[in-house]
Write a protein that holds these residues in place. Structure first.
Motif, short mmCIF file in Angstrom:
data_model
loop_
_atom_site.label_atom_id
_atom_site.label_comp_id
_atom_site.label_asym_id
_atom_site.label_seq_id
_atom_site.Cartn_x
_atom_site.Cartn_y
_atom_site.Cartn_z
N THR A 78 14.62 -6.24 -4.52
CA THR A 78 15.24 -5.02 -5.23
C THR A 78 16.73 -5.00 -4.82
N LYS A 79 17.50 -3.78 -5.16
CA LYS A 79 19.06 -3.96 -5.28
C LYS A 79 19.46 -4.43 -3.78
N TYR A 80 19.13 -3.70 -2.74
CA TYR A 80 19.32 -3.94 -1.40
C TYR A 80 18.19 -4.06 -0.61
N GLN A 81 17.13 -4.11 -0.98
CA GLN A 81 15.99 -4.32 0.09
C GLN A 81 15.04 -5.36 -0.67
N LEU A 82 14.00 -5.82 0.27
CA LEU A 82 13.11 -6.65 -0.03
C LEU A 82 11.69 -6.03 0.53
N TRP A 83 10.67 -5.74 -0.31
CA TRP A 83 9.80 -5.07 -0.11
C TRP A 83 8.21 -5.71 0.12
N GLN A 84 7.46 -5.49 1.11
CA GLN A 84 6.35 -6.06 1.13
C GLN A 84 4.96 -4.82 0.69
N LEU A 85 4.35 -4.94 -0.22
CA LEU A 85 3.45 -3.92 -0.72
C LEU A 85 2.08 -4.59 -0.48
N ASP A 86 1.07 -3.74 0.52
CA ASP A 86 -0.15 -4.27 0.56
C ASP A 86 -1.13 -3.30 0.06
N ASN A 87 -2.35 -3.99 -0.27
CA ASN A 87 -3.30 -3.19 -1.00
C ASN A 87 -4.11 -2.63 0.39
N ALA A 88 -4.38 -1.18 0.00
CA ALA A 88 -4.90 -0.36 1.00
C ALA A 88 -6.22 -0.40 0.76
N LEU A 89 -7.07 -0.73 -0.24
CA LEU A 89 -8.51 -0.46 -0.68
C LEU A 89 -9.19 -1.55 -0.32
N PRO A 357 -4.74 -2.99 -11.43
CA PRO A 357 -3.93 -2.52 -10.11
C PRO A 357 -2.97 -1.55 -10.39
N MET A 358 -2.54 -0.63 -9.32
CA MET A 358 -1.50 0.23 -9.23
C MET A 358 -0.78 0.16 -8.03
N ALA A 359 0.21 0.78 -7.98
CA ALA A 359 1.27 0.81 -6.84
C ALA A 359 1.76 2.00 -6.56
N LEU A 360 2.34 2.43 -5.11
CA LEU A 360 2.80 3.67 -4.94
C LEU A 360 4.24 3.34 -4.88
N GLY A 361 5.30 4.31 -5.37
CA GLY A 361 6.26 4.27 -5.49
C GLY A 361 7.42 5.25 -4.55
N PHE A 362 8.38 5.63 -4.79
CA PHE A 362 9.17 6.57 -4.09
C PHE A 362 9.74 7.68 -4.79
N GLN A 363 9.03 7.84 -6.13
CA GLN A 363 9.77 8.84 -6.92
C GLN A 363 8.81 10.15 -6.99
N THR A 364 7.67 10.13 -6.53
CA THR A 364 6.78 11.24 -6.44
C THR A 364 6.23 11.35 -5.03
N ASP A 365 5.57 12.44 -4.51
CA ASP A 365 5.21 12.73 -3.26
C ASP A 365 3.96 12.11 -2.91
N GLU A 366 3.24 11.47 -3.84
CA GLU A 366 2.05 10.81 -3.64
C GLU A 366 1.99 9.98 -2.40
N ILE A 367 3.23 9.33 -2.21
CA ILE A 367 3.46 8.10 -1.05
C ILE A 367 3.11 8.99 0.37
N SER A 368 3.70 10.39 0.21
CA SER A 368 3.72 10.97 1.51
C SER A 368 2.37 11.80 1.76
N ARG A 369 1.56 11.77 0.51
CA ARG A 369 0.11 12.36 0.63
C ARG A 369 -1.00 11.44 1.06
N LEU A 370 -0.65 10.21 0.64
CA LEU A 370 -1.92 9.13 0.78
C LEU A 370 -1.97 8.65 2.03
N LEU A 371 -2.95 8.98 2.81
CA LEU A 371 -3.15 8.37 4.21
C LEU A 371 -4.43 7.46 4.44
N THR A 372 -4.10 6.27 5.01
CA THR A 372 -5.32 5.19 5.19
C THR A 372 -5.22 5.04 6.70
N LEU A 373 -6.50 4.83 7.11
CA LEU A 373 -6.64 4.48 8.49
C LEU A 373 -7.19 3.30 8.81
#
Length: 382
Positions: A78-89, A357-373
């Motif tokens: 992205t503009k100033y970051q490089l992200w690693q996104l991992d499957n949580a399922l 597939p789907m992904a989480l982003g930073f525009q909604t609060d879903e990323i703060s509510r989804l917890l995996t252990l």
């Protein structure tokens, strides 16, 4: 199929159309596609829903560009970051009807390096299927280590991530006199062979800031990384080199041609003309999936190229989307077209074994509510 499909999150007007058998092809091959939209800052994941219809899912990532995908992980620049996104399922698990959920887990803050292609380096095997022997030069990643490798177009070099700095430069073309934050040659594309960087593309061999813009029509080059020698010149803004089935494929973007390089003859062999500015290339079996963009309005970067003449000669307009090309014939078998706010794509990847597939982003609060252990090997005391 000609009915527009809205994407999954609220956005300005956008429609996705696809050819009649595109969805059936995704479903039968058990694959989905991920692609980035650059100017509109989107990661889009295209698959098939349980009703057998096209599933389009988007997340906003500022200036999303380079994309590297495996079944369980995505890497996204992205503009100033490089992200690693991992499957949580877990296998067989669904989340809101999606069979993969990619969550941003690790982010490297790089600053605006103008990262284009991204890949993962692994220890090279011996012998090499490209040469029939081991690499003639030592790998960029010493000691058998692998890791993220990317093209920093701003710095005119290949680099890797760092836990202390914006990046660690690994290699630069020999015609670039120093590592400096000046886009001189517009280094952009990276092809891996045996898990190591092997070929790169650049729009020119210029060693002055912004010099590449004067060489857009025929100054493009392909460089062999280990030897640092130019193996082909005279291209028009080449992009997306990929080594697949023994051939080095790429886009001659300024002419709208997808093809391969005859390494023995040192010649570009066109396979198909596509009505758009080509960026993004991935493969599946005997198919290439290529990305097309519309020329930027008012930006001379895309003007004055042979592509303009080709479009006029073929009496067609440039389009934005994807085309699935059969490698043996050059025929376009399937396509996906974007109409609306999205006019440019940068990268595309096949995600194998994934239907929706789907992904989480930073525009909604879903990323703060989804917890995996995770589970610990030693367990918890009662």
């Amino acid at each position: 199929m000609q009915q527009p499909l809205p994407v999954s999150t609220p956005s300005p007007p956008q429609e996705i159309f696809c050819s009649r058998q595109f969805v059936e092809w995704l479903q039968s091959e058990q694959i989905s596609l991920g692609f980035t939209t650059y100017q509109t800052s989107r990661l889009i994941l295209a698959g098939v829903n349980p009703q057998g219809q096209l599933s389009g899912f988007e997340r906003l990532f500022d200036r999303a560009m380079g994309l590297y995908a495996t079944t369980e992980r995505l890497y996204l620049s992205t503009k100033y970051q490089l992200w690693q996104l991992d499957n949580a399922l877990a296998p067989g698990q669904l989340y809101n009807g999606y069979d993969k959920l990619y969550v941003p887990r690790i982010g490297y803050t790089t600053g605006d390096l103008d990262i284009h292609d991204v890949a993962i380096a692994t220890p090279p095997p011996t012998p090499s299927p490209l040469t029939g022997r081991g690499l003639e030069e030592p790998p960029l990643f010493k000691g058998g280590q692998g890791g993220i490798v990317f093209v920093s177009t701003l710095l005119n070099c290949l680099a890797t991530v760092s836990d202390r700095h914006s990046c660690t430069p690994l290699w630069k073309p020999k015609f670039i006199s120093k590592i400096v934050n000046e886009d001189r040659c517009h280094l952009n594309g990276l092809a891996m062979v045996d898990g190591q960087p092997r070929f790169v593309t650049a729009s020119s061999r210029s060693d002055v800031v912004d010099g590449w813009r004067d060489k857009r029509r025929n100054g493009g080059v392909v460089i062999d990384v280990p030897s640092n020698e130019i193996i082909l010149s005279g291209l028009s803004m080449p992009h997306s080199p990929r080594f697949y089935q023994g051939n080095l494929w790429l886009h001659n973007s300024g002419t709208g041609e997808f093809g391969y390089i005859d390494l023995q003859a040192g010649k570009f062999e066109p396979v198909a003309f596509c009505p758009g500015y080509l960026r993004g290339l991935t493969f599946w079996k005997n198919y290439a999936v290529v990305g097309l963009s519309k020329p930027r309005g008012g930006d001379r970067t895309f003007s004055g190229l042979s592509l303009d003449e080709q479009l006029i000669a073929k009496d067609t307009e440039p389009r934005c989307g994807l085309m699935v090309i059969e490698l043996t014939t050059g025929n376009v078998l399937h396509w996906l077209r974007l109409e609306g706010i999205i006019t440019e794509l940068y990268d595309v990847q096949v995600i194998s074994g994934v239907q929706r597939p789907m992904a989480l982003g930073f525009q909604t609060d879903e990323i703060s509510r989804l917890l995996t252990l995770g589970t610990a090997d030693w367990g918890l005391e009662e």
